[in-house]
Design a protein around this motif. Structure first.
Motif, PDB file in Angstrom:
ATOM      1  N   LYS A   2      37.062  45.572  48.329  1.00  0.00           N
ATOM      2  CA  LYS A   2      37.803  46.493  47.423  1.00  0.00           C
ATOM      3  C   LYS A   2      39.167  46.294  47.567  1.00  0.00           C
ATOM      4  O   LYS A   2      39.657  46.428  48.611  1.00  0.00           O
ATOM      5  CB  LYS A   2      37.336  47.963  47.807  1.00  0.00           C
ATOM      6  N   THR A   3      39.986  46.106  46.545  1.00  0.00           N
ATOM      7  CA  THR A   3      41.380  45.962  46.639  1.00  0.00           C
ATOM      8  C   THR A   3      42.242  47.007  45.811  1.00  0.00           C
ATOM      9  O   THR A   3      41.756  47.536  44.645  1.00  0.00           O
ATOM     10  CB  THR A   3      41.616  44.604  45.622  1.00  0.00           C
ATOM     11  N   PRO A  25      40.345  51.103  51.023  1.00  0.00           N
ATOM     12  CA  PRO A  25      40.417  49.696  50.536  1.00  0.00           C
ATOM     13  C   PRO A  25      40.306  48.542  51.498  1.00  0.00           C
ATOM     14  O   PRO A  25      40.859  48.977  52.750  1.00  0.00           O
ATOM     15  CB  PRO A  25      41.837  49.889  49.780  1.00  0.00           C
ATOM     16  N   TYR A  27      41.620  45.656  51.031  1.00  0.00           N
ATOM     17  CA  TYR A  27      42.945  44.776  50.811  1.00  0.00           C
ATOM     18  C   TYR A  27      43.936  45.629  50.056  1.00  0.00           C
ATOM     19  O   TYR A  27      43.467  46.163  48.778  1.00  0.00           O
ATOM     20  CB  TYR A  27      42.574  43.487  50.017  1.00  0.00           C
ATOM     21  N   ILE A  29      47.607  45.436  48.165  1.00  0.00           N
ATOM     22  CA  ILE A  29      48.892  44.603  47.503  1.00  0.00           C
ATOM     23  C   ILE A  29      49.866  45.556  46.970  1.00  0.00           C
ATOM     24  O   ILE A  29      49.619  46.433  46.331  1.00  0.00           O
ATOM     25  CB  ILE A  29      48.238  44.018  46.208  1.00  0.00           C
ATOM     26  N   ASP A  46      48.632  44.489  52.949  1.00  0.00           N
ATOM     27  CA  ASP A  46      48.269  43.181  53.198  1.00  0.00           C
ATOM     28  C   ASP A  46      48.862  42.088  52.665  1.00  0.00           C
ATOM     29  O   ASP A  46      49.025  40.861  53.103  1.00  0.00           O
ATOM     30  CB  ASP A  46      46.681  42.814  52.850  1.00  0.00           C
ATOM     31  N   ALA A  90      44.298  39.464  42.754  1.00  0.00           N
ATOM     32  CA  ALA A  90      43.239  40.490  43.390  1.00  0.00           C
ATOM     33  C   ALA A  90      41.965  39.701  42.760  1.00  0.00           C
ATOM     34  O   ALA A  90      40.893  39.685  43.170  1.00  0.00           O
ATOM     35  CB  ALA A  90      43.023  42.072  42.901  1.00  0.00           C
ATOM     36  N   LYS A  93      40.873  36.679  44.650  1.00  0.00           N
ATOM     37  CA  LYS A  93      40.570  36.920  45.866  1.00  0.00           C
ATOM     38  C   LYS A  93      39.017  37.446  45.903  1.00  0.00           C
ATOM     39  O   LYS A  93      38.539  37.971  46.909  1.00  0.00           O
ATOM     40  CB  LYS A  93      41.529  37.778  46.675  1.00  0.00           C
ATOM     41  N   SER A  95      37.756  39.865  44.570  1.00  0.00           N
ATOM     42  CA  SER A  95      37.690  41.548  44.458  1.00  0.00           C
ATOM     43  C   SER A  95      36.405  41.932  43.721  1.00  0.00           C
ATOM     44  O   SER A  95      36.093  41.477  42.578  1.00  0.00           O
ATOM     45  CB  SER A  95      38.836  42.134  43.961  1.00  0.00           C
ATOM     46  N   ILE A  98      38.982  46.757  41.719  1.00  0.00           N
ATOM     47  CA  ILE A  98      40.306  46.742  41.594  1.00  0.00           C
ATOM     48  C   ILE A  98      40.875  47.902  41.209  1.00  0.00           C
ATOM     49  O   ILE A  98      40.677  48.468  40.086  1.00  0.00           O
ATOM     50  CB  ILE A  98      40.819  45.618  40.909  1.00  0.00           C
TER      51      ILE A  98
END
Length: 215
Positions: A2-3, A25, A27, A29, A46, A90, A93, A95, A98
């Motif tokens: 989960k971003t 979450p 991660y 951003i 992160d 995201a 990576k 995810s 998002i």
């Protein structure tokens, strides 16, 4: 994974803190000015990303000097917004979801662009959401089920993102539809309400914007 992406739009801190605590979450951003909220809230992202032209220098330097924070820098003249770059990262990576805050506010051009980013997320088969203290925004293509116990607000609106929506069926709502066609340029889908414990939106062709709102 989960971003959460934190953008530079309007953020009500209490709402954002509560949402982060509840969603948890994996991660985070911070896209450019999104670092300002992280700084105020004591949230260590992160990753920071962007051209860093709208964040205060002292805030940027604070996070730049923090160990363990991934950093991606871009020139101010580029073909994507900082939020768009964050979404691409995201996706890269892997995810599974998002969610984005700080994506609405006074800049309507950015807000509309951020809703377009939900399409980029949808096309990757990833759950995407934009949230602020009054709205939760997602896209629907196919079938979307809403639970009354999870309702974000009193109102649910459906608007076309593509030129038309075909085969639109709404069940469990105050105003139902069956196999309808919705076209841009009208307000047919505004301010519906859930009347059943579970409601369903079906869009057989096209992509719709679903906005759950509260005053």
């Amino acid at each position: 994974m989960k971003t959460l992406i934190v953008g530079g739009g309007t953020i009500e801190d209490d709402f954002a803190r509560e949402y982060i605590d509840r969603w948890k979450p994996d991660y985070v951003i911070a896209a450019d000015r999104g670092m300002e909220f992280c700084y105020r809230a004591g949230q260590i992202p992160d990753c920071i990303i962007g051209d860093y032209d709208s964040v205060r220098p002292e805030v940027y330097h604070y996070f730049r000097e923090k160990s363990g924070i991934e950093r991606h820098s871009y020139p101010a003249e580029k073909d994507d917004t900082d939020s768009g770059l964050a979404v691409e990262l995201a996706i890269e990576k892997k995810s599974s979801a998002i969610h984005m805050i700080g994506m609405t506010g006074t800049r309507i051009d950015h807000m509309l662009g951020n809703i377009q980013l939900l399409r980029r997320i949808l096309e990757q088969g990833i759950e995407g959401r934009i949230l602020d203290s009054h709205n939760r925004i997602r896209l629907v293509q196919g079938t979307e089920t809403l639970q009354k116990e999870d309702a974000f607000g009193s109102y649910v609106s459906l608007l076309p993102l593509t030129e038309t929506l075909e085969g639109v069926t709404l069940t469990g709502f105050k105003y139902s539809l069956k196999d309808a066609v919705m076209r841009g340029g009208n307000t047919l889908g505004i301010s519906n309400e859930l009347v059943e414990e579970s409601a369903c939106i079906v869009v057989q062709k096209g992509i719709g914007i679903v906005i759950e709102s509260r005053d």
